[in-house]
Structure formats: C-alpha cells, structure tokens
Design an enzyme around this catalytic site. Structure first.
Site, mmCIF file in Angstrom:
data_model
loop_
_atom_site.group_PDB
_atom_site.id
_atom_site.type_symbol
_atom_site.label_atom_id
_atom_site.label_comp_id
_atom_site.label_asym_id
_atom_site.label_seq_id
_atom_site.Cartn_x
_atom_site.Cartn_y
_atom_site.Cartn_z
ATOM 1 N N HIS A 223 0.838 -1.212 0.000
ATOM 2 C CA HIS A 223 0.000 0.000 0.000
ATOM 3 C C HIS A 223 0.865 1.251 0.000
ATOM 4 O O HIS A 223 2.083 1.162 0.165
ATOM 5 C CB HIS A 223 -0.912 0.014 1.244
ATOM 6 C CG HIS A 223 -0.179 0.143 2.550
ATOM 7 N ND1 HIS A 223 0.209 -0.924 3.322
ATOM 8 C CD2 HIS A 223 0.260 1.236 3.227
ATOM 9 C CE1 HIS A 223 0.833 -0.508 4.406
ATOM 10 N NE2 HIS A 223 0.889 0.809 4.386
ATOM 11 N N HIS B 27 -5.985 -1.933 3.846
ATOM 12 C CA HIS B 27 -5.886 -0.741 2.993
ATOM 13 C C HIS B 27 -5.006 -0.978 1.777
ATOM 14 O O HIS B 27 -4.066 -1.761 1.802
ATOM 15 C CB HIS B 27 -5.427 0.502 3.765
ATOM 16 C CG HIS B 27 -4.076 0.422 4.418
ATOM 17 N ND1 HIS B 27 -3.532 -0.718 4.920
ATOM 18 C CD2 HIS B 27 -3.166 1.396 4.668
ATOM 19 C CE1 HIS B 27 -2.346 -0.451 5.446
ATOM 20 N NE2 HIS B 27 -2.098 0.821 5.306
ATOM 21 N N HIS C 135 4.762 7.305 2.751
ATOM 22 C CA HIS C 135 5.533 6.068 2.593
ATOM 23 C C HIS C 135 4.859 5.139 1.607
ATOM 24 O O HIS C 135 3.682 5.302 1.295
ATOM 25 C CB HIS C 135 5.699 5.349 3.934
ATOM 26 C CG HIS C 135 4.422 4.794 4.516
ATOM 27 N ND1 HIS C 135 3.625 5.508 5.380
ATOM 28 C CD2 HIS C 135 3.797 3.602 4.353
ATOM 29 C CE1 HIS C 135 2.579 4.767 5.735
ATOM 30 N NE2 HIS C 135 2.656 3.609 5.112
ATOM 31 N N HIS D 18 0.444 -1.382 14.671
ATOM 32 C CA HIS D 18 -0.495 -0.307 14.348
ATOM 33 C C HIS D 18 -1.822 -0.589 15.053
ATOM 34 O O HIS D 18 -2.297 -1.732 15.017
ATOM 35 C CB HIS D 18 -0.839 -0.311 12.856
ATOM 36 C CG HIS D 18 0.181 0.272 11.948
ATOM 37 N ND1 HIS D 18 0.726 1.512 12.127
ATOM 38 C CD2 HIS D 18 0.725 -0.212 10.803
ATOM 39 C CE1 HIS D 18 1.566 1.768 11.135
ATOM 40 N NE2 HIS D 18 1.600 0.731 10.324
ATOM 41 N N TYR E 206 9.157 1.111 9.928
ATOM 42 C CA TYR E 206 9.361 2.169 8.933
ATOM 43 C C TYR E 206 10.850 2.488 8.839
ATOM 44 O O TYR E 206 11.548 2.516 9.855
ATOM 45 C CB TYR E 206 8.675 3.468 9.348
ATOM 46 C CG TYR E 206 7.180 3.460 9.318
ATOM 47 C CD1 TYR E 206 6.478 3.702 8.144
ATOM 48 C CD2 TYR E 206 6.458 3.251 10.482
ATOM 49 C CE1 TYR E 206 5.100 3.730 8.139
ATOM 50 C CE2 TYR E 206 5.077 3.276 10.480
ATOM 51 C CZ TYR E 206 4.400 3.516 9.304
ATOM 52 O OH TYR E 206 3.037 3.551 9.291
ATOM 53 N N GLU F 153 7.986 1.122 4.308
ATOM 54 C CA GLU F 153 7.471 0.360 5.447
ATOM 55 C C GLU F 153 7.460 -1.106 5.061
ATOM 56 O O GLU F 153 7.238 -1.421 3.878
ATOM 57 C CB GLU F 153 6.037 0.823 5.763
ATOM 58 C CG GLU F 153 5.342 0.041 6.878
ATOM 59 C CD GLU F 153 3.867 0.447 7.110
ATOM 60 O OE1 GLU F 153 3.246 1.028 6.201
ATOM 61 O OE2 GLU F 153 3.348 0.146 8.195
HETATM 62 C C1 M3P Z 1 0.170 3.169 8.319
HETATM 63 C C2 M3P Z 1 -0.517 1.910 8.070
HETATM 64 C C3 M3P Z 1 0.201 7.927 9.516
HETATM 65 C C4 M3P Z 1 -0.229 6.550 9.649
HETATM 66 C C5 M3P Z 1 0.317 5.491 9.105
HETATM 67 C C6 M3P Z 1 -0.269 4.177 9.133
HETATM 68 C C7 M3P Z 1 1.225 8.336 8.583
HETATM 69 O O1 M3P Z 1 1.267 3.300 7.657
HETATM 70 O O2 M3P Z 1 -0.001 1.114 7.296
HETATM 71 O O3 M3P Z 1 -1.580 1.675 8.666
HETATM 72 O O4 M3P Z 1 -0.327 8.788 10.157
HETATM 73 FE FE FE Z 2 1.509 2.004 6.017
#
Ligand code: M3P
Ligand code: FE
Length: 304
Positions: free
Chosen positions: A149, A197, A211, A243, A252, A262
């Site tokens: 993603h 996602h 990313h 997450h 990351y 990532e």
């Molecule tokens: C992820 C994900 C930010 C959140 C990032 C979340 C940049 O990368 O893969 O769920 O706020």
């Molecule tokens: Fe992500």
C-alpha cells in the site's frame, strides 16, 4: 469492474546506484529493466512486469499505478473521473516500460495516478506448476514478496476520500477524525479488495508521499528487517511495532534518498460488508503506534 491493487510506485532518488543497492540487496527486489535513467524492479512473489520504478534526480513521488480488472473498465473510470472534475488523459502503451494503454489522472491531492490493466506478465519466482513455497535459489536481504500500500498527504482528506469512493469504488476501513465535534476527516485508510488498505492519506501538504509499504509474512520477519537495517546502516523511523489502525505490524525506514518505506505484516480482512472503524485524535498516537502510544513529530512532518 474495479481496481484490483496497487501495481507500481514510481519515485525519484538522488543517487540511482545507492538506491538500487537498497531496493535490490537490502529489500531483495529483482531488477527487470533499466531504461533512460530509470530502474524497474519487482518483488519475488509479484507476477507483473514491475512494482517499483526508481528515477534519478531528487526525491519523492512521481506517480502511482493501480491495476484495474479489464481494459473496458477504463472507459467508465475516465467518465467518472471527468464528471468528478479531475484532469484525466489517456496514457499509451510504452509510456511505462511493460505497461499498456491506460488512464492518467491528477487526483484532488495533485498526485498523479495511473490506471491500467494491460501489463507484461513475467510470473513470480516460484511459477504456477507445483510451486515451492519460496524461491529455491534463495532470497536476497529481506526478500520482500510484494508491494502492499501507499500513504500520501493531502490538504483535503474528505475530498480525496470522496474521490476514491465515488470514482474508484474504494471503501474506508478506518478513519481518523478531529475537530470540536469529531466531524473533520484527518485521515482515511481505504481498500479496493479485502486488505485493510490499498491506499491511505492523511492531512498534509498536497502531492506528497508519506511512505509506500511492502507486505511480509509475519512479525519475526519485521524483527529480521530491523537486524538487516542495522547491518546495512538503513535509517529506521520506528518499529517493529503494532499499528492500532489496520491492526498491522510495522517497521518504517528510509531509502538512501530519504523516501520512507514500510514493511507491513498482519492486519485483518475487509470486504464490501466491512463496517468502517473510527479513531479520534486523542487516540491518534495509539492508532498509529499502538505499542508505544507516542509519535516522533518527524514521523508526521517528514514527507517526500
Ligand atoms: C500506516 C498503516 C500515519 C499513519 C500510518 C499508518 C502516517 O502506515 O499502514 O496503517 O499517520
Ligand atoms: Fe503504512
């Protein structure tokens, strides 16, 4: 009809040779072509011509490619994009090495997004006949199997969410909301298949990349990723960690040009009947880094 997945990410890198080393040796992607100062790479479990393009000169996102089911879908997407009011043009076979005719859209966030269905089939490293579970010849570095993603930034997350929903048929798995009445959209994690996602975006500068992510099998691969990054002096941003949003597992890090990558494992399954999850800003740090519940401001500020 519909969008299948993120097909390719095309980024700029300051030094092509240094970045090629990162993507080939540390991450383990294979180089499939080199043309006009661009390197085309694919991961071992991907079948299409390439999933990452590195272009020398600068840093940041050039464009994203999403693969659609069939070429006749492009007419409908072109019609819907034009009705939505974004710029849309036809792209031709060969505009991208190995990729056929398609559409090139300028998103409300000013990112360039290409849609295509025709792409040269190279096959994965294990084939389709009595395949091994992983390439016998071995993997280099982390041996990432596939792209997963991207996360981009936009001044108007609500508008971009409406675009992905109305034009491209994506659904929101998770939304981050803020403001006095929790009625302002700060971020959205959207899917087109059954992943948590396929694209996400958070409020920020127009046209930027936060990313792009590769999928890996499990948590122990993320720890191994951390080991390899230390061995190869790859700057780690944060992780391995969990997450809250998407329930994925993550680390990351940055390529030599400063584009954030990532590697992502886990997460749940979505689908057309999935009910959107909402996070509020007071829980945002936990949403992004469930393990540590705090974020380095640079994680939000550094985009390319
Ligand atoms: C992820 C994900 C930010 C959140 C990032 C979340 C940049 O990368 O893969 O769920 O706020
Ligand atoms: Fe992500």
């Amino acid at each position: 009809m519909g969008v299948i997945r993120l097909g390719y990410v095309h980024v700029r890198v300051t030094d092509l040779a240094g970045s090629a080393e990162h993507y080939r040796e540390t991450l383990g992607m294979d180089q499939v072509a080199e043309q006009d100062g661009r390197l085309y790479l694919k991961s071992w479990d991907e079948h299409d011509h390439h999933s990452v393009v590195l272009e020398e000169g600068g840093v940041g996102l050039v464009k994203l490619g999403y693969k659609v089911e069939k070429s006749s879908d492009l007419d409908e997407f072109e019609h819907r994009a034009a009705s939505f009011g974004v710029r849309v043009e036809r792209m031709s076979k060969g505009d991208n090495e190995g990729v056929g005719d398609g559409l090139r859209l300028t998103l409300p966030s000013e990112h360039t997004l290409e849609l295509y269905s025709d792409v040269e089939y190279l096959g994965n490293a294990t084939g389709n006949w009595n395949p091994d579970p992983w390439p016998r010849s071995g993997l280099r570095g982390l041996g990432v199997p596939r792209l997963d993603h991207t996360l981009i930034t936009t001044e108007d997350p609500a508008l971009l969410e409406r675009f992905f929903s109305e034009v491209l048929g994506f659904r929101a798995a998770e939304r981050l909301v803020g403001g006095e009445d929790d009625d302002q959209l700060v971020g959205s994690w959207m899917f087109c298949g059954e992943q948590p996602h396929d694209i996400a975006f958070v409020k920020g500068e127009q046209g930027k990349l936060h990313h792009f992510a590769y999928h890996v099998d499990d948590w122990s691969t993320l720890l191994r990723a951390g080991d390899l990054f230390s061995m190869h002096d790859v700057p780690v941003d944060f992780g391995p960690a969990r997450h809250g949003i998407t329930r994925g597992e993550t680390i990351y890090f940055f390529d030599p040009a400063g584009n954030r990558n990532e590697v992502f494992a886990g997460g749940y399954r979505t689908g057309p009947d999935f009910r959107t999850i909402t996070w509020t800003m007071d829980n945002a740090a936990r949403g992004i880094n469930y393990t540590h519940r705090e974020l380095d401001p640079d994680f939000l500020n550094v985009v390319t």
